[in-house]
Design a protein around this motif. Structure first.
Motif, PDB file in Angstrom:
ATOM      1  N   LEU A  67      -3.471  -1.695  -6.788  1.00 20.51           N
ATOM      2  CA  LEU A  67      -2.442  -2.205  -5.871  1.00 20.51           C
ATOM      3  C   LEU A  67      -2.599  -1.627  -4.468  1.00 20.51           C
ATOM      4  CD1 LEU A  67       0.761  -2.266  -8.122  1.00 20.51           C
ATOM      5  CD2 LEU A  67      -0.546  -4.221  -7.235  1.00 20.51           C
ATOM      6  N   LEU A  68      -3.022  -0.373  -4.390  1.00 23.21           N
ATOM      7  CA  LEU A  68      -3.282   0.220  -3.072  1.00 23.21           C
ATOM      8  C   LEU A  68      -4.383  -0.556  -2.364  1.00 23.21           C
ATOM      9  CD1 LEU A  68      -3.080   2.445  -0.921  1.00 23.21           C
ATOM     10  CD2 LEU A  68      -4.643   3.822  -2.317  1.00 23.21           C
ATOM     11  N   GLY A  69      -5.470  -0.830  -3.092  1.00 23.64           N
ATOM     12  CA  GLY A  69      -6.546  -1.621  -2.512  1.00 23.64           C
ATOM     13  C   GLY A  69      -6.087  -3.023  -2.151  1.00 23.64           C
ATOM     14  N   PHE A  70      -5.267  -3.623  -2.999  1.00 26.50           N
ATOM     15  CA  PHE A  70      -4.746  -4.970  -2.741  1.00 26.50           C
ATOM     16  C   PHE A  70      -3.974  -5.014  -1.424  1.00 26.50           C
ATOM     17  CE2 PHE A  70      -1.316  -8.142  -3.250  1.00 26.50           C
ATOM     18  CZ  PHE A  70      -2.092  -9.277  -3.430  1.00 26.50           C
ATOM     19  N   ALA A 119       0.827  -1.209   0.000  1.00 22.71           N
ATOM     20  CA  ALA A 119       0.000   0.000   0.000  1.00 22.71           C
ATOM     21  C   ALA A 119       0.861   1.259   0.000  1.00 22.71           C
ATOM     22  CB  ALA A 119      -0.928  -0.008   1.213  1.00 22.71           C
ATOM     23  N   LEU A 120       1.937   1.244   0.790  1.00 22.76           N
ATOM     24  CA  LEU A 120       2.817   2.414   0.865  1.00 22.76           C
ATOM     25  C   LEU A 120       3.525   2.651  -0.471  1.00 22.76           C
ATOM     26  CD1 LEU A 120       4.043   4.672   2.541  1.00 22.76           C
ATOM     27  CD2 LEU A 120       5.729   3.035   3.421  1.00 22.76           C
ATOM     28  N   ALA A 121       4.014   1.583  -1.108  1.00 22.04           N
ATOM     29  CA  ALA A 121       4.668   1.723  -2.407  1.00 22.04           C
ATOM     30  C   ALA A 121       3.683   2.228  -3.461  1.00 22.04           C
ATOM     31  CB  ALA A 121       5.261   0.377  -2.834  1.00 22.04           C
ATOM     32  N   SER A 122       2.456   1.714  -3.427  1.00 22.45           N
ATOM     33  CA  SER A 122       1.437   2.143  -4.391  1.00 22.45           C
ATOM     34  C   SER A 122       1.049   3.595  -4.161  1.00 22.45           C
ATOM     35  CB  SER A 122       0.197   1.253  -4.272  1.00 22.45           C
ATOM     36  OG  SER A 122       0.534  -0.096  -4.430  1.00 22.45           O
ATOM     37  N   MET A 123       0.950   3.982  -2.877  1.00 23.97           N
ATOM     38  CA  MET A 123       0.622   5.365  -2.547  1.00 23.97           C
ATOM     39  C   MET A 123       1.717   6.310  -3.047  1.00 23.97           C
ATOM     40  SD  MET A 123      -1.832   7.042  -0.817  1.00 23.97           S
ATOM     41  CE  MET A 123      -2.470   5.909   0.418  1.00 23.97           C
ATOM     42  N   THR A 124       2.964   5.881  -2.921  1.00 21.15           N
ATOM     43  CA  THR A 124       4.082   6.692  -3.412  1.00 21.15           C
ATOM     44  C   THR A 124       4.022   6.847  -4.933  1.00 21.15           C
ATOM     45  OG1 THR A 124       5.473   5.914  -1.582  1.00 21.15           O
ATOM     46  CG2 THR A 124       6.592   6.897  -3.479  1.00 21.15           C
ATOM     47  N   ALA A 125       3.755   5.733  -5.617  1.00 18.50           N
ATOM     48  CA  ALA A 125       3.643   5.778  -7.075  1.00 18.50           C
ATOM     49  C   ALA A 125       2.486   6.668  -7.513  1.00 18.50           C
ATOM     50  CB  ALA A 125       3.461   4.363  -7.627  1.00 18.50           C
ATOM     51  N   ASP A 149      -4.070  16.088 -16.204  1.00 18.20           N
ATOM     52  CA  ASP A 149      -4.232  15.143 -17.313  1.00 18.20           C
ATOM     53  C   ASP A 149      -4.369  13.699 -16.851  1.00 18.20           C
ATOM     54  OD1 ASP A 149      -3.962  17.247 -19.130  1.00 18.20           O
ATOM     55  OD2 ASP A 149      -1.781  17.080 -19.113  1.00 18.20           O
ATOM     56  N   LEU A 150      -4.314  13.459 -15.563  1.00 22.78           N
ATOM     57  CA  LEU A 150      -4.369  12.094 -15.048  1.00 22.78           C
ATOM     58  C   LEU A 150      -5.758  11.500 -15.287  1.00 22.78           C
ATOM     59  CD1 LEU A 150      -2.729   9.934 -13.586  1.00 22.78           C
ATOM     60  CD2 LEU A 150      -3.541  10.871 -11.416  1.00 22.78           C
ATOM     61  N   THR A 151      -5.799  10.356 -15.972  1.00 15.77           N
ATOM     62  CA  THR A 151      -7.076   9.707 -16.297  1.00 15.77           C
ATOM     63  C   THR A 151      -7.320   8.506 -15.392  1.00 15.77           C
ATOM     64  OG1 THR A 151      -6.071   8.226 -17.919  1.00 15.77           O
ATOM     65  CG2 THR A 151      -6.805  10.404 -18.699  1.00 15.77           C
ATOM     66  N   LEU A 152      -8.559   8.024 -15.436  1.00 13.21           N
ATOM     67  CA  LEU A 152      -8.913   6.845 -14.651  1.00 13.21           C
ATOM     68  C   LEU A 152      -8.098   5.633 -15.083  1.00 13.21           C
ATOM     69  CD1 LEU A 152     -10.835   5.697 -12.481  1.00 13.21           C
ATOM     70  CD2 LEU A 152     -12.444   5.170 -14.317  1.00 13.21           C
ATOM     71  N   LEU A 153      -7.889   5.478 -16.384  1.00 16.24           N
ATOM     72  CA  LEU A 153      -7.114   4.356 -16.891  1.00 16.24           C
ATOM     73  C   LEU A 153      -5.666   4.434 -16.417  1.00 16.24           C
ATOM     74  CD1 LEU A 153      -6.945   1.855 -18.704  1.00 16.24           C
ATOM     75  CD2 LEU A 153      -6.446   3.377 -20.639  1.00 16.24           C
ATOM     76  N   ALA A 154      -5.092   5.639 -16.410  1.00 19.05           N
ATOM     77  CA  ALA A 154      -3.693   5.796 -16.017  1.00 19.05           C
ATOM     78  C   ALA A 154      -3.474   5.476 -14.541  1.00 19.05           C
ATOM     79  CB  ALA A 154      -3.226   7.225 -16.327  1.00 19.05           C
ATOM     80  N   MET A 155      -4.475   5.747 -13.716  1.00 18.32           N
ATOM     81  CA  MET A 155      -4.295   5.505 -12.277  1.00 18.32           C
ATOM     82  C   MET A 155      -4.742   4.113 -11.852  1.00 18.32           C
ATOM     83  SD  MET A 155      -7.461   7.600 -10.458  1.00 18.32           S
ATOM     84  CE  MET A 155      -7.138   9.146 -11.280  1.00 18.32           C
ATOM     85  N   THR A 177      -2.138  16.100  -2.616  1.00 17.45           N
ATOM     86  CA  THR A 177      -0.750  15.632  -2.603  1.00 17.45           C
ATOM     87  C   THR A 177      -0.173  15.729  -1.193  1.00 17.45           C
ATOM     88  OG1 THR A 177      -0.454  16.375  -4.887  1.00 17.45           O
ATOM     89  CG2 THR A 177       1.532  15.935  -3.629  1.00 17.45           C
ATOM     90  N   GLY A 178      -0.514  16.800  -0.484  1.00 20.41           N
ATOM     91  CA  GLY A 178      -0.080  16.927   0.902  1.00 20.41           C
ATOM     92  C   GLY A 178      -0.683  15.863   1.803  1.00 20.41           C
ATOM     93  N   VAL A 179      -1.953  15.508   1.530  1.00 19.79           N
ATOM     94  CA  VAL A 179      -2.622  14.460   2.314  1.00 19.79           C
ATOM     95  C   VAL A 179      -1.879  13.133   2.192  1.00 19.79           C
ATOM     96  CG1 VAL A 179      -4.697  13.002   2.384  1.00 19.79           C
ATOM     97  CG2 VAL A 179      -4.916  15.488   2.316  1.00 19.79           C
ATOM     98  N   LEU A 180      -1.385  12.843   0.984  1.00 17.74           N
ATOM     99  CA  LEU A 180      -0.714  11.563   0.749  1.00 17.74           C
ATOM    100  C   LEU A 180       0.518  11.402   1.632  1.00 17.74           C
ATOM    101  CD1 LEU A 180      -0.993  11.089  -3.129  1.00 17.74           C
ATOM    102  CD2 LEU A 180      -2.443  10.183  -1.309  1.00 17.74           C
ATOM    103  N   TRP A 181       1.199  12.491   1.961  1.00 15.84           N
ATOM    104  CA  TRP A 181       2.334  12.416   2.878  1.00 15.84           C
ATOM    105  C   TRP A 181       1.870  11.931   4.254  1.00 15.84           C
ATOM    106  CZ3 TRP A 181       7.344  12.647   1.707  1.00 15.84           C
ATOM    107  CH2 TRP A 181       7.721  13.231   0.501  1.00 15.84           C
TER     108      TRP A 181
END
Length: 491
Positions: free
Chosen positions: A393-396, A364-370, A381-387, A462-466
């Motif tokens: 993996l975060l959910g996994f 989860a931490l690695a996926s959150m970083t990515a 420009d970030l799309t649903l497909l791109a994320m 982005t700040g929340v993710l930290w």
């Protein structure tokens, strides 16, 4: 000691082996009992969030202001948080099956009242009654799993519990939106509550038949003083945490928090004096580092959920300009990952002990970083497909955490204290969510300044993710207090 009202060992749900790696087929009666208690848990999880997507429709039909409508969620969650500790002990004293069915009955009748409510006042009162039913019902779920299942079946049962947590947390808003939009029989938002009635009746009927009764031999009466002190302490702590942002953190919020900590200290002192006289909370549970560590991990998991899911919703819709439907699809991607991770936990049946949830946290931490790097690089420009990959993996990773934490935390809890331990475990989650909500105000809403601008919301998220990453890292560390392997407490 664990006592059964049925005294029917062939009917007992679990394998007798204490070896978590040993395979033992679950009986039909045990499988039905497991499904029944997990459906009860699912009703609670869904009703925490199913109302969110229906709030605009409720507000339109009742003409209520935003402050009044907010109590449809706050009244429910606050009531649940106040009663979990007492609800857990009620199961120890009067029987976990009996108390679960009583709580389910209250919840079902309250759901009917919600669906038939003529106005917002009755609807809010019915939501509070739902919370009372849940506070009585939900602690019995983990307690029943703990005293009913052994060996590999125990870990499988807790794995299924984790899967239900994963499904329910994401399915609620989606189900609420679909039922409201469908406008079944012209009832608008009302089916989101009425759907609980047939499900609740099924839990009551099947629960009477298939759940084995169990009580704690030494818990012969309820500690009324402790019950009042614990409820007052939770009220003084949870209320300002959930309402502080709405009122711009006035002085009374901090006064309530200070008062809550004071009352909590008085409560703990009172429980210590009643140590050998049927206390509400069995303080000796905290002498086991696994239990204390598990509660800490559960608190952090609740904080993570309270902080991430709210801000993620706002980021998707305001930061990326997604429609509610696309945002719901993003949540479904997360749910697919969580369900897959929970299935891994179920299939491995506790063989890896604390290493499995720790691996989940690392993923989860690695996926959150990515994901954070994607947001920083892709921006608008970030799309649903791109994320899709980092979100799944975060959910996994998160799906590998919930069930095993519960299993490992309660592994050495004596059966006679199962209700008390379950109440504390569920309370830790609700406290964590309250802390997460408060932190949301400080690290997200304060950064946006009330602006709905896309760039502002992206930067704030982005700040929340930290902060979420920090919570995950701390959770991984406290999991070292959990046992290397599951070794449940025998009777």
């Amino acid at each position: 000691m664990h006592s059964s009202a049925l005294d029917n060992e062939p009917h007992r749900a679990a394998a007798s082996s204490a070896d978590p790696g040993r395979s033992s087929k679950m009986t039909r009666a045990a499988t039905i009992a497991l499904v029944v208690v997990l459906v009860a848990e699912l009703m609670d999880i869904l009703d925490q969030s199913v109302v969110l997507t229906a709030l605009p429709a409720i507000q339109a039909s009742t003409g209520a202001g935003p402050g009044a409508v907010q109590w449809l969620t706050a009244g429910y969650s606050l009531t649940v948080a106040l009663g979990l500790i007492t609800g857990g002990r009620l199961g120890d004293i009067y029987g976990r099956r009996k108390v679960l069915l009583i709580g389910t009955t209250v919840f079902t009748l309250a759901s009917l009242l919600c669906g038939l409510a003529p106005g917002l006042g009755v609807l809010i009162a019915a939501r509070v009654c739902q919370g009372i039913g849940v506070a009585v019902m939900i602690p019995q779920v983990l307690a029943t799993l703990h005293v009913t299942f052994d060996g590999a079946n125990r870990s499988r049962a807790f794995g299924c519990y984790g899967a239900v947590l994963s499904i329910g947390s994401v399915l609620g808003p989606v189900l609420g939106g679909l039922l409201t939009e469908a406008d079944l029989f012209g009832l608008s938002w009302r089916p989101i509550f009425l759907i609980n009635v047939p499900i609740g009746l099924a839990v009551i009927l099947l629960g009477r038949r298939f759940i084995i009764e169990s009580t704690a031999a030494k818990a012969d009466r309820l500690d009324l003083t402790g019950m009042v002190l614990s409820a007052v302490a939770m009220l003084l702590i949870v209320f300002p945490l959930t309402e502080g942002h709405t009122h711009h953190w006035p002085l009374w919020c901090f006064a309530m928090l200070a008062g809550g900590l004071l009352v909590l200290g008085v409560f703990l002192r009172q429980q210590q004096r009643r140590r050998d006289d049927a206390p509400l909370v069995v303080l000796s549970l905290f002498e086991d580092k696994a239990f204390a560590g598990g509660l800490s991990a559960q608190l952090l998991l609740g904080l993570l959920c309270g902080l991430f899911f709210t801000t993620w919703t706002l980021y998707l819709q305001h930061g990326l300009g997604m429609s509610p439907v696309l945002a719901a699809l993003a949540f479904m991607l997360l749910a697919v990952g969580e369900l897959t991770g929970a299935m891994i936990a179920t299939k491995t049946a506790g063989r890896f002990g604390r290493h499995l949830p720790q691996a989940g946290v690392v993923i989860a931490l690695a996926s959150m970083t990515a994901y954070g790097l994607q947001i920083s690089g892709g921006q608008a420009d970030l799309t649903l497909l791109a994320m899709t990959v980092p979100v799944v993996l975060l959910g996994f990773g998160l799906g590998m955490v919930g069930g095993p934490i519960a299993d490992l935390t309660l592994a050495k809890v004596p059966h006679e204290s199962a209700g008390s331990a379950s109440g504390l475990f569920n309370t830790a989650m609700h406290l964590g969510i309250a802390f997460g909500a408060a932190l949301t105000a400080l690290v997200f809403f304060a950064a946006t300044g009330g602006s709905l601008g896309s760039a502002v919301n992206r930067d704030a998220f982005t700040g929340v993710l930290w902060w979420v990453g920090g919570a995950l890292a701390l959770m991984w560390a406290v999991m070292f207090f959990l046992p290397r392997q599951v070794n449940s407490q025998a009777d």
